[in-house]
Design an enzyme around this catalytic site. Structure first.
Site, PDB file in Angstrom:
ATOM      1  N   ASP A   1       0.818  -1.220   0.000  1.00  0.00           N
ATOM      2  CA  ASP A   1       0.000   0.000   0.000  1.00  0.00           C
ATOM      3  C   ASP A   1       0.852   1.270   0.000  1.00  0.00           C
ATOM      4  O   ASP A   1       1.782   1.396   0.798  1.00  0.00           O
ATOM      5  CB  ASP A   1      -0.884   0.048   1.258  1.00  0.00           C
ATOM      6  CG  ASP A   1      -1.905  -1.070   1.317  1.00  0.00           C
ATOM      7  OD1 ASP A   1      -1.565  -2.201   0.922  1.00  0.00           O
ATOM      8  OD2 ASP A   1      -3.040  -0.816   1.762  1.00  0.00           O
TER       9      ASP A   1
ATOM     10  N   HIS B   1      -2.316  -4.623   2.114  1.00  0.00           N
ATOM     11  CA  HIS B   1      -3.646  -4.403   2.692  1.00  0.00           C
ATOM     12  C   HIS B   1      -3.685  -4.115   4.187  1.00  0.00           C
ATOM     13  O   HIS B   1      -4.651  -3.541   4.669  1.00  0.00           O
ATOM     14  CB  HIS B   1      -4.518  -5.617   2.359  1.00  0.00           C
ATOM     15  CG  HIS B   1      -6.007  -5.422   2.479  1.00  0.00           C
ATOM     16  ND1 HIS B   1      -6.657  -4.262   2.122  1.00  0.00           N
ATOM     17  CD2 HIS B   1      -6.981  -6.283   2.899  1.00  0.00           C
ATOM     18  CE1 HIS B   1      -7.957  -4.418   2.323  1.00  0.00           C
ATOM     19  NE2 HIS B   1      -8.181  -5.620   2.794  1.00  0.00           N
TER      20      HIS B   1
ATOM     21  N   HIS C   1      -3.575  -8.104  -3.756  1.00  0.00           N
ATOM     22  CA  HIS C   1      -3.687  -7.130  -2.672  1.00  0.00           C
ATOM     23  C   HIS C   1      -4.126  -7.723  -1.325  1.00  0.00           C
ATOM     24  O   HIS C   1      -3.563  -7.400  -0.279  1.00  0.00           O
ATOM     25  CB  HIS C   1      -4.642  -6.003  -3.072  1.00  0.00           C
ATOM     26  CG  HIS C   1      -4.706  -4.908  -2.062  1.00  0.00           C
ATOM     27  ND1 HIS C   1      -3.700  -3.990  -1.899  1.00  0.00           N
ATOM     28  CD2 HIS C   1      -5.637  -4.600  -1.125  1.00  0.00           C
ATOM     29  CE1 HIS C   1      -4.005  -3.155  -0.906  1.00  0.00           C
ATOM     30  NE2 HIS C   1      -5.175  -3.499  -0.430  1.00  0.00           N
TER      31      HIS C   1
ATOM     32  N   ASP D   1      -3.713   0.014  -3.802  1.00  0.00           N
ATOM     33  CA  ASP D   1      -3.951   1.042  -2.779  1.00  0.00           C
ATOM     34  C   ASP D   1      -2.949   2.177  -2.918  1.00  0.00           C
ATOM     35  O   ASP D   1      -2.132   2.441  -2.029  1.00  0.00           O
ATOM     36  CB  ASP D   1      -3.973   0.446  -1.359  1.00  0.00           C
ATOM     37  CG  ASP D   1      -5.304  -0.226  -1.053  1.00  0.00           C
ATOM     38  OD1 ASP D   1      -6.092  -0.445  -2.012  1.00  0.00           O
ATOM     39  OD2 ASP D   1      -5.585  -0.513   0.123  1.00  0.00           O
TER      40      ASP D   1
ATOM     41  N   ASN E   1      -8.044  -2.659  -3.140  1.00  0.00           N
ATOM     42  CA  ASN E   1      -9.457  -2.414  -2.820  1.00  0.00           C
ATOM     43  C   ASN E   1      -9.795  -0.926  -2.807  1.00  0.00           C
ATOM     44  O   ASN E   1     -10.971  -0.560  -2.809  1.00  0.00           O
ATOM     45  CB  ASN E   1      -9.843  -3.071  -1.486  1.00  0.00           C
ATOM     46  CG  ASN E   1      -9.159  -2.438  -0.304  1.00  0.00           C
ATOM     47  OD1 ASN E   1      -7.943  -2.285  -0.295  1.00  0.00           O
ATOM     48  ND2 ASN E   1      -9.924  -2.057   0.707  1.00  0.00           N
ATOM     49  N   HIS E   2      -8.777  -0.057  -2.824  1.00  0.00           N
ATOM     50  CA  HIS E   2      -9.050   1.382  -2.911  1.00  0.00           C
ATOM     51  C   HIS E   2      -9.092   1.903  -4.344  1.00  0.00           C
ATOM     52  O   HIS E   2      -9.395   3.076  -4.552  1.00  0.00           O
ATOM     53  CB  HIS E   2      -8.029   2.180  -2.094  1.00  0.00           C
ATOM     54  CG  HIS E   2      -8.386   2.228  -0.635  1.00  0.00           C
ATOM     55  ND1 HIS E   2      -9.140   3.250  -0.083  1.00  0.00           N
ATOM     56  CD2 HIS E   2      -8.141   1.360   0.368  1.00  0.00           C
ATOM     57  CE1 HIS E   2      -9.312   3.015   1.206  1.00  0.00           C
ATOM     58  NE2 HIS E   2      -8.720   1.875   1.509  1.00  0.00           N
TER      59      HIS E   2
ATOM     60  N   HIS F   1      -0.989   4.585  -0.505  1.00  0.00           N
ATOM     61  CA  HIS F   1      -1.923   5.568   0.052  1.00  0.00           C
ATOM     62  C   HIS F   1      -1.357   6.997   0.077  1.00  0.00           C
ATOM     63  O   HIS F   1      -1.299   7.642   1.140  1.00  0.00           O
ATOM     64  CB  HIS F   1      -2.346   5.159   1.474  1.00  0.00           C
ATOM     65  CG  HIS F   1      -3.306   4.014   1.510  1.00  0.00           C
ATOM     66  ND1 HIS F   1      -4.533   4.028   0.879  1.00  0.00           N
ATOM     67  CD2 HIS F   1      -3.219   2.803   2.116  1.00  0.00           C
ATOM     68  CE1 HIS F   1      -5.158   2.893   1.085  1.00  0.00           C
ATOM     69  NE2 HIS F   1      -4.383   2.120   1.822  1.00  0.00           N
TER      70      HIS F   1
HETATM   71 MN    MN Z   1      -6.213  -2.309   1.135  1.00  0.00          MN
END
Ligand code: MN
Length: 264
Positions: free
Chosen positions: A37, A220, A144, A63, A95-96, A39
């Site tokens: 990730d 994740h 992920h 992500d 998932n993002h 982010h």
């Molecule tokens: Mn995630």
């Protein structure tokens, strides 16, 4: 400051190369770096891409946006890297990477504020082209979240297809959302919500061995050292975003050898 033109060009050039990729990738790369990730952590992205010459591939596990301070910069620079070196830069879906999540966790707002509400359609069209998972060197499953409940091998899972702007297939949702849990053997419910599960050691062992695979590498969940081993080495979590109070890292894979690579 990224202009709308640069934003649009980065997306369009990435879509052009992603279109040629299957939803499920089979990669043969002698030396690979797996990044978890991000982010909105641009420093980690730069630290990873700065090592591109040392690897045959860098696989990003998704992500990329939501929550962090430099979401747009991560998004655009990752897409540029993808378009510039499609063989060596691999960008899986997290998932993002959905319209729905971005509405809740910030990236929609970032894009809308900078370029207007109409601009988000470009992002959604990019998401629909992202591959879901990869097998590296016939040994490592890269995805992920992890393995889904139900299918007990890759063969049973196939075919996997690319999704729309949101995730559609139950198996794909689980592959991008599920988490490992040392305290269970098979599957259990998840705090993340309905349709999402925790998978245990026996479930992981069965799926890998039925698929002729050795190891699952996923992202994740923030882990203190950026890399964490599960189930005695059957699975690893990689987390690469420094904004979670963790030490961001990536996982180097060469043959059977795995090594933590710090991104600070
Ligand atoms: Mn995630």
């Amino acid at each position: 400051m990224i202009s709308f033109r640069e934003f649009k060009e980065a997306i369009e050039s990435a879509i052009e190369v992603l279109r040629k990729e299957d939803a499920f990738l089979r990669l043969d790369r002698r030396r690979a770096l797996v990044v978890g990730d991000l982010h909105g952590d641009h420093s980690s992205l730069e630290a990873a891409l700065g090592r591109l010459d040392d690897y045959d591939a860098i696989v990003f596990l998704g992500d990329y946006v939501d929550r962090g301070p430099e979401q747009l910069e991560v998004f655009v620079d990752l897409l540029r890297a993808k378009a510039g070196d499609p063989e060596r830069v691999v960008t899986l879906r997290g998932n993002h990477e959905t319209t729905q999540m971005n509405h809740h966790y910030g990236f929609y707002e970032v894009v809308a504020r900078r370029f207007g509400h109409g601009a988000f359609g470009l992002v959604a069209s990019l998401y629909a082209e992202l591959p879901i998972a990869a097998v590296l060197n016939g040994s490592y499953l890269l995805v992920h979240g992890g393995i889904p409940m139900g299918p007990t091998s890759l063969e049973e899972l196939m075919p996997i297809r690319k999704q729309g702007e949101d995730l559609e297939d139950d198996d794909v949702i689980q592959m991008l959302w599920n988490d490992p849990d040392e305290s269970i053997e098979w599957f259990g419910p998840s705090w993340r919500g309905p349709g999402i599960y925790r998978y245990g050691r026996s479930a992981t062992q069965r799926f890998l061995s039925n698929s002729g695979l050795r190891c699952l590498v996923r992202a994740h969940e923030p882990v203190e050292e950026g890399v964490m081993e599960h189930f005695g080495g059957l699975a690893y979590t990689v987390f690469s975003c420094r904004h979670y109070g963790i030490s961001p890292a990536a996982l180097e894979i060469e043959g059977e050898a795995k090594r933590r690579v710090g991104l600070l």
